[in-house]
Design a protein around this motif. Structure first.
Motif, PDB file in Angstrom:
ATOM      1  N   ASP A  95       0.822  -1.205   0.000  1.00  0.00           N
ATOM      2  CA  ASP A  95       0.000   0.000   0.000  1.00  0.00           C
ATOM      3  C   ASP A  95       0.858   1.257   0.000  1.00  0.00           C
ATOM      4  O   ASP A  95       0.489   2.281  -0.564  1.00  0.00           O
ATOM      5  N   ASP A  96       1.999   1.187   0.669  1.00  0.00           N
ATOM      6  CA  ASP A  96       2.897   2.332   0.779  1.00  0.00           C
ATOM      7  C   ASP A  96       4.311   1.883   0.445  1.00  0.00           C
ATOM      8  O   ASP A  96       5.113   1.587   1.333  1.00  0.00           O
ATOM      9  N   PRO A  97       4.658   1.807  -0.854  1.00  0.00           N
ATOM     10  CA  PRO A  97       5.971   1.274  -1.236  1.00  0.00           C
ATOM     11  C   PRO A  97       7.139   2.001  -0.604  1.00  0.00           C
ATOM     12  O   PRO A  97       8.158   1.399  -0.289  1.00  0.00           O
ATOM     13  N   GLU A  98       7.012   3.309  -0.400  1.00  0.00           N
ATOM     14  CA  GLU A  98       8.123   4.075   0.145  1.00  0.00           C
ATOM     15  C   GLU A  98       8.415   3.711   1.598  1.00  0.00           C
ATOM     16  O   GLU A  98       9.516   3.943   2.086  1.00  0.00           O
ATOM     17  N   ALA A  99       7.427   3.132   2.283  1.00  0.00           N
ATOM     18  CA  ALA A  99       7.630   2.777   3.691  1.00  0.00           C
ATOM     19  C   ALA A  99       8.246   1.399   3.862  1.00  0.00           C
ATOM     20  O   ALA A  99       8.589   1.018   4.986  1.00  0.00           O
ATOM     21  N   LEU A 100       8.413   0.644   2.774  1.00  0.00           N
ATOM     22  CA  LEU A 100       8.904  -0.724   2.897  1.00  0.00           C
ATOM     23  C   LEU A 100      10.324  -0.785   3.441  1.00  0.00           C
ATOM     24  O   LEU A 100      10.663  -1.682   4.221  1.00  0.00           O
ATOM     25  N   ALA A 101      11.179   0.151   3.043  1.00  0.00           N
ATOM     26  CA  ALA A 101      12.562   0.129   3.513  1.00  0.00           C
ATOM     27  C   ALA A 101      12.626   0.254   5.024  1.00  0.00           C
ATOM     28  O   ALA A 101      13.297  -0.532   5.703  1.00  0.00           O
ATOM     29  N   ALA A 102      11.897   1.219   5.553  1.00  0.00           N
ATOM     30  CA  ALA A 102      11.895   1.405   7.005  1.00  0.00           C
ATOM     31  C   ALA A 102      11.227   0.232   7.705  1.00  0.00           C
ATOM     32  O   ALA A 102      11.647  -0.173   8.800  1.00  0.00           O
ATOM     33  N   LEU A 103      10.196  -0.338   7.077  1.00  0.00           N
ATOM     34  CA  LEU A 103       9.493  -1.452   7.709  1.00  0.00           C
ATOM     35  C   LEU A 103      10.400  -2.658   7.849  1.00  0.00           C
ATOM     36  O   LEU A 103      10.383  -3.353   8.872  1.00  0.00           O
ATOM     37  N   GLY A 104      11.209  -2.937   6.838  1.00  0.00           N
ATOM     38  CA  GLY A 104      12.143  -4.053   6.944  1.00  0.00           C
ATOM     39  C   GLY A 104      13.073  -3.897   8.129  1.00  0.00           C
ATOM     40  O   GLY A 104      13.325  -4.842   8.879  1.00  0.00           O
ATOM     41  N   ASP A 105      13.584  -2.677   8.320  1.00  0.00           N
ATOM     42  CA  ASP A 105      14.483  -2.428   9.445  1.00  0.00           C
ATOM     43  C   ASP A 105      13.754  -2.571  10.774  1.00  0.00           C
ATOM     44  O   ASP A 105      14.293  -3.122  11.741  1.00  0.00           O
ATOM     45  N   ARG A 106      12.495  -2.092  10.831  1.00  0.00           N
ATOM     46  CA  ARG A 106      11.740  -2.173  12.092  1.00  0.00           C
ATOM     47  C   ARG A 106      11.418  -3.622  12.447  1.00  0.00           C
ATOM     48  O   ARG A 106      11.505  -4.030  13.616  1.00  0.00           O
ATOM     49  N   LEU A 107      11.011  -4.406  11.455  1.00  0.00           N
ATOM     50  CA  LEU A 107      10.712  -5.811  11.731  1.00  0.00           C
ATOM     51  C   LEU A 107      11.958  -6.549  12.202  1.00  0.00           C
ATOM     52  O   LEU A 107      11.897  -7.389  13.111  1.00  0.00           O
ATOM     53  N   VAL A 160       2.533  -7.859  -3.548  1.00  0.00           N
ATOM     54  CA  VAL A 160       3.087  -7.855  -2.193  1.00  0.00           C
ATOM     55  C   VAL A 160       4.598  -7.746  -2.273  1.00  0.00           C
ATOM     56  O   VAL A 160       5.202  -7.926  -3.337  1.00  0.00           O
ATOM     57  N   HIS A 161       5.201  -7.436  -1.140  1.00  0.00           N
ATOM     58  CA  HIS A 161       6.652  -7.439  -1.002  1.00  0.00           C
ATOM     59  C   HIS A 161       7.014  -8.547  -0.019  1.00  0.00           C
ATOM     60  O   HIS A 161       6.301  -8.775   0.962  1.00  0.00           O
ATOM     61  N   CYS A 162       8.109  -9.259  -0.299  1.00  0.00           N
ATOM     62  CA  CYS A 162       8.515 -10.378   0.539  1.00  0.00           C
ATOM     63  C   CYS A 162       9.794 -10.052   1.297  1.00  0.00           C
ATOM     64  O   CYS A 162      10.727  -9.467   0.737  1.00  0.00           O
ATOM     65  N   PHE A 163       9.824 -10.443   2.561  1.00  0.00           N
ATOM     66  CA  PHE A 163      11.032 -10.393   3.378  1.00  0.00           C
ATOM     67  C   PHE A 163      11.357 -11.815   3.823  1.00  0.00           C
ATOM     68  O   PHE A 163      10.457 -12.588   4.166  1.00  0.00           O
ATOM     69  N   VAL A 164      12.622 -12.179   3.831  1.00  0.00           N
ATOM     70  CA  VAL A 164      13.077 -13.454   4.381  1.00  0.00           C
ATOM     71  C   VAL A 164      13.926 -13.157   5.604  1.00  0.00           C
ATOM     72  O   VAL A 164      14.899 -12.401   5.529  1.00  0.00           O
ATOM     73  N   PHE A 165      13.546 -13.751   6.741  1.00  0.00           N
ATOM     74  CA  PHE A 165      14.279 -13.557   7.983  1.00  0.00           C
ATOM     75  C   PHE A 165      14.914 -14.869   8.435  1.00  0.00           C
ATOM     76  O   PHE A 165      14.337 -15.943   8.272  1.00  0.00           O
ATOM     77  N   ASP A 166      16.090 -14.749   9.023  1.00  0.00           N
ATOM     78  CA  ASP A 166      16.861 -15.898   9.504  1.00  0.00           C
ATOM     79  C   ASP A 166      16.536 -16.142  10.972  1.00  0.00           C
ATOM     80  O   ASP A 166      16.919 -15.364  11.847  1.00  0.00           O
ATOM     81  N   ALA A 167      15.822 -17.254  11.239  1.00  0.00           N
ATOM     82  CA  ALA A 167      15.402 -17.569  12.607  1.00  0.00           C
ATOM     83  C   ALA A 167      16.183 -18.731  13.198  1.00  0.00           C
ATOM     84  O   ALA A 167      15.733 -19.378  14.147  1.00  0.00           O
ATOM     85  N   ARG A 168      17.377 -18.995  12.669  1.00  0.00           N
ATOM     86  CA  ARG A 168      18.155 -20.136  13.152  1.00  0.00           C
ATOM     87  C   ARG A 168      18.531 -20.011  14.625  1.00  0.00           C
ATOM     88  O   ARG A 168      18.697 -21.021  15.316  1.00  0.00           O
ATOM     89  N   VAL A 224      15.556 -10.719  14.579  1.00  0.00           N
ATOM     90  CA  VAL A 224      16.018 -11.706  13.606  1.00  0.00           C
ATOM     91  C   VAL A 224      16.582 -10.950  12.402  1.00  0.00           C
ATOM     92  O   VAL A 224      16.009  -9.941  11.983  1.00  0.00           O
ATOM     93  N   PRO A 225      17.689 -11.407  11.835  1.00  0.00           N
ATOM     94  CA  PRO A 225      18.305 -10.684  10.722  1.00  0.00           C
ATOM     95  C   PRO A 225      17.535 -10.866   9.415  1.00  0.00           C
ATOM     96  O   PRO A 225      17.031 -11.942   9.116  1.00  0.00           O
ATOM     97  N   LEU A 226      17.470  -9.785   8.661  1.00  0.00           N
ATOM     98  CA  LEU A 226      16.867  -9.809   7.332  1.00  0.00           C
ATOM     99  C   LEU A 226      17.866 -10.410   6.347  1.00  0.00           C
ATOM    100  O   LEU A 226      18.987  -9.932   6.214  1.00  0.00           O
ATOM    101  N   THR A 227      17.449 -11.483   5.664  1.00  0.00           N
ATOM    102  CA  THR A 227      18.337 -12.197   4.747  1.00  0.00           C
ATOM    103  C   THR A 227      18.100 -11.822   3.295  1.00  0.00           C
ATOM    104  O   THR A 227      19.044 -11.736   2.506  1.00  0.00           O
ATOM    105  N   ALA A 228      16.852 -11.612   2.923  1.00  0.00           N
ATOM    106  CA  ALA A 228      16.529 -11.316   1.523  1.00  0.00           C
ATOM    107  C   ALA A 228      15.204 -10.586   1.460  1.00  0.00           C
ATOM    108  O   ALA A 228      14.386 -10.649   2.393  1.00  0.00           O
TER     109      ALA A 228
END
Length: 382
Positions: free
Chosen positions: A45-57, A76-84, A63-67
């Protein structure tokens, strides 16, 4: 971290000429272990907010953002997080599912390329084409104008039987791909569309345009493995790039993201053909409604040749291959013949015509390409 929303077709990687100009954070698919890497989808809905959202999540869930990458087919936009390093991954998933910023969350799943190995040099060369009554169709239709997406391991585009048959090759496994050729994908491509102007084999639909979508890779113990990350990107590409038939010679667990993408593909008019598996029950994604399952003797699968089929192998060679993967390739080729004759056919109509084109041989039921293309009452003798 800067991210841009752009067309995924500009982000995919061509095997022969890697596309380096991109800003998405991608990872090698074969480094994403199942169960401990999570895929999140976020509304755009708000593409410009995706960058900040990735960092906040990343900070909120520790958990580190991997991809990350866009799935334009689902908007949609996809985030992959490393939960090892997370003690309780399911608890983390529950927390993420309760977060209103997140649309869906799931574990990465692994899929395997389905195949059984059999070899008998005394078997007639390409008995499958005769058994499936393919050659009578070639007098009029060879799959011209039909684009087949082969979601598999890497295809040897330089094989004499495949030279000129592959109109595009994309790599969704390696972030910085190099030209490779792998056995399973090369075998599937040979069955579907090996050319006729050579001294090797001929495919079921030699006039079709094949698009190799590498989402799987070879490992030492199996013909190959794929996962949610690479498969989602490959299917997304197929939806957005005019693929008519999607060949999925894979089997694995239920996967919500892939199910949604496959449903989107079907709604877009793409015919999806998948391997039934080698057991007594249909495997996923062949078990999904609307997907045409291919195999022998499993549930509602379309029976097609799957034992000791001569096909292409990397390095200008040939081999015998078996399994429901090979049956899938045969059915995808027949679908291309049907669409060459009648491009207006829907996935549902094709499934009905395939069911009506099964005939009895001396040993087992078999799909007739001739009857599927020309009608159940067609004279199909060679």
């Amino acid at each position: 971290m800067t991210r841009f929303i752009a067309c995924l077709a500009l982000l995919t990687l061509i095997w022969v000429r890697p596309v380096m100009a991109q800003d998405w954070q991608l990872a090698n698919a074969d480094t994403l272990a199942p169960a401990t890497f999570l895929i999140l989808t976020i509304p755009r809905d708000d593409p410009e907010a995706l960058a900040a959202l990735g960092d906040r999540l990343e900070a909120d869930f520790n958990v580190p953002l991997t991809a990350e990458w866009p799935l334009n087919a689902l908007d949609v936009h996809c985030f992959v997080f490393d939960a090892r390093d997370v003690a309780d991954v399911q608890e983390l998933i529950d927390q993420m599912e309760a977060d209103t910023r997140i649309r869906t969350v799931q574990r990465i799943r692994n899929f395997t390329l389905t195949e059984m190995y059999h070899s008998d040099p005394l078997l007639p060369m390409q008995w499958a084409l005769k058994g499936m009554q393919v050659l009578p169709v070639h007098s009029k239709w060879r799959g011209e104008g039909v684009r087949i997406g082969i979601v598999d391991s890497a295809i040897d585009r330089d094989h004499p039987d495949l030279a000129g048959q592959m109109v595009d090759l994309r790599d969704f496994v390696a972030a910085n791909p190099e030209p490779v050729a792998e056995a399973h994908g090369t075998a599937i491509a040979g069955v579907i569309g090996a050319g006729v102007t050579n001294e090797g084999i001929v495919g079921v639909a030699p006039g079709a345009q094949m698009v190799g979508l590498r989402a799987c890779w070879q490992d030492g113990s199996t013909p190959g493995v794929c996962n949610s990350f690479s498969l989602a990107r490959a299917i997304n590409f197929a939806i957005l790039n005019d693929i008519d038939v999607l060949n999925l010679s894979i089997g694995g667990p239920d996967d919500p993201l892939l199910a949604e993408l496959i449903e989107t593909a079907l709604q877009a008019g793409i015919v999806v053909v998948a391997a039934s598996g080698e057991g007594d029950a249909l495997v996923y994604p062949a078990a999904l409604d609307g997907v045409i399952a291919a195999g022998q003797g499993v549930g509602k699968s379309v029976p097609a040749p799957m034992i000791d089929v001569l096909t292409t192998a990397p390095g200008a060679s040939h081999r015998y291959a078996s399994g429901s993967s090979i049956a899938t390739a045969h059915v995808s080729g027949v679908v291309a013949l049907m669409l060459a004759k009648d491009p207006a056919l829907t996935p549902r109509q094709i499934a009905q015509k395939l069911s009506a084109a099964i005939y009895a041989t001396e040993t087992q039921p078999m799909l007739s390409a001739c009857k599927a293309t020309f009608g159940p009452n067609a004279e199909c003798a060679l």
